[in-house]
Enzyme design. Structure first.
Site, PDB file in Angstrom:
ATOM      1  N   TYR A 236     -10.230  25.315  -7.549  1.00  0.00           N
ATOM      2  CA  TYR A 236     -10.828  24.147  -8.197  1.00  0.00           C
ATOM      3  C   TYR A 236     -12.046  23.699  -7.392  1.00  0.00           C
ATOM      4  O   TYR A 236     -11.957  23.575  -6.164  1.00  0.00           O
ATOM      5  CB  TYR A 236      -9.733  23.078  -8.237  1.00  0.00           C
TER       6      TYR A 236
ATOM      7  N   ARG B 156       0.828  -1.214   0.000  1.00  0.00           N
ATOM      8  CA  ARG B 156       0.000   0.000   0.000  1.00  0.00           C
ATOM      9  C   ARG B 156       0.864   1.266   0.000  1.00  0.00           C
ATOM     10  O   ARG B 156       0.481   2.295  -0.526  1.00  0.00           O
ATOM     11  CB  ARG B 156      -0.939   0.017   1.199  1.00  0.00           C
TER      12      ARG B 156
ATOM     13  N   ASP C 230      -2.106  24.618  -5.029  1.00  0.00           N
ATOM     14  CA  ASP C 230      -2.452  23.717  -6.130  1.00  0.00           C
ATOM     15  C   ASP C 230      -1.677  24.223  -7.348  1.00  0.00           C
ATOM     16  O   ASP C 230      -2.011  25.254  -7.930  1.00  0.00           O
ATOM     17  CB  ASP C 230      -3.966  23.750  -6.385  1.00  0.00           C
TER      18      ASP C 230
END
Ligand SMILES: *Cc1c(COP(=O)(O)O)cnc(C)c1O
Length: 394
Positions: free
Chosen positions: A113, A60, A185
């Site tokens: 966003y 993982r 971002d």
């Protein structure tokens, strides 16, 4: 080659995170699939840990296919280290959650966003985190909005859909004076067009889905931090979330990464050429592209960025829905769909009016977001010109 830091960015893009000598001389890193990773003996099991990131521990947390991609992205963005996640939204969610607790306050740019706003308005509020939106163009004037309990200032420059540039160094200065983290971002710029950590950013998030992958066929997000301490904070949060990304997707992303510079150069050139052509069209009232000299964000873009991507917006004089459909439904080259950053061109009508809260968007025209891909610009212009003609005949 393992240390490429002294080379120029396009050289680093080709050589970072490869380590061919460790993998039989193979040019591209191998695709190592794993859930279970075996330990030699009990002593090795007793000592096993996912810290530091990159240890062989459990599938993982990744395998070297992922770790080598992360090494390359960290080097290109100029950060301490990178975590790859299953999508851009997973990266946004984990980056924010890493730095907030109930009772904290976060500031989010009004131009963000939409899924980031959705996270803030639902998940963060549910967990007792206060959210305020701010005008993306505030710059140093953000200072009075920063409270004693403000832990995160979320930036996106240029903004989604509307492409306002933010004065990130000024925001970072104000944030750090009050011990708040600056999270950015940075998807629009990809890891090549700006240096987020030189601007004072603490954590840079990318939707790798876009330009890093570059071929519209993989979902991926990245979190890159300036400091080791913030990296461990993010790593712990990602481990809690259980987010994981498979090695095949990491392989495709590192393959896309190698051509990022040449692709970005073409997106820049073709995007600006089409932006300038759109400015000459009577159907278009405004073009929102920080690379245009008359754009309000142009000075900041010139100061902080070395180029533009292929994503921007233009505003059509008011049209009704059937007219817009007549234009968009019959494009030969431009597709219509979410996401961007691949080799192909896209158009997406949007309405920022419905989304804003700190600022208002009162332009009556129809906003259309455009991604200029790698097709010939003459062909793209002919497609757009034919689309504009159809507006008249609807
Ligand atoms: C697409 C996008 C994201 C989210 O990326 P996904 O991989 O689609 O989850 C985040 N930020 C920006 C600016 C984007 O355009």
């Amino acid at each position: 080659m393992s240390d490429t830091k002294n080379f120029k960015s396009s050289t680093r893009l080709v050589h970072a995170g490869r380590r061919s000598s460790e993998y039989h001389g193979v040019v591209n890193p191998p695709v190592l699939h794993a859930s279970t990773i075996l330990f030699e003996n009990l002593e090795a099991l007793d000592k096993a840990s996912p810290f530091p990131h990159g240890n062989s521990f459990y599938g993982r947390h990744g395998t070297p296919t992922r770790y080598l991609l992360e090494e390359a992205i960290a080097e290109l963005e100029g950060g301490h280290a990178t975590l790859c996640l299953s999508s851009g939204v997973a990266a946004i969610t984990n980056a924010i959650l890493a730095f907030v607790k109930p009772g904290d306050h976060v500031l989010i740019t009004d131009s963000t966003y939409f899924p980031t706003r959705n996270l803030a308005n639902t998940f963060l509020k549910k967990f007792g985190v206060d959210v305020d939106y701010y005008d993306p163009t505030l710059g140093a004037n953000i200072a009075p909005l920063i409270r004693d309990n403000t832990t995160v200032i979320w930036c996106e420059s240029p903004g989604s859909l509307t492409f306002e540039m933010q004065d990130i160094p000024a925001i970072a200065k104000a944030a750090h004076a009050k011990n708040a983290k600056v999270l950015l971002d940075n998807t629009w710029a990809s890891p090549t067009l700006c240096r987020p950590f030189d601007m004072g950013v603490d954590v840079s998030v990318q939707a790798g889905t876009k330009y890093i992958v570059g071929h519209s066929d993989v979902m991926m997000g990245t979190i890159t931090t300036a400091s080791e301490e913030d990296f461990i904070t993010c790593q712990k949060q990602v481990i809690l979330s259980g987010d994981s990304i498979g090695p095949d997707d990491c392989y495709l992303a590192q393959r896309g990464l190698r051509t990022l510079n040449v692709r970005m150069r073409q997106h820049h050139e073709s995007g600006l050429a089409i932006a300038k052509w759109l400015q000459t069209r009577p159907e278009v009232s405004r073009v929102l592209h920080p690379g245009l000299p008359d754009d309000p964000g142009h000075a900041i873009w010139k100061r902080d960025f070395i180029g533009a991507s292929g994503l921007f917006s233009f505003i059509l004089h008011p049209v009704d829905r059937p007219q817009l459909a007549h234009m968009l439904d019959h494009m030969d080259l431009f597709g219509m769909g979410f996401s961007w950053g691949g080799f192909e061109s896209l158009l997406l009508p949007s309405d920022p009016k419905k989304i804003r809260t700190a600022t208002s968007w009162d332009d009556p025209g129809q906003l259309v977001r455009i991604h200029v891909g790698l097709e010939d610009t003459d062909d793209l212009i002919a497609d757009l010109a034919a689309g504009f003609e159809r507006l008249k005949t609807a």
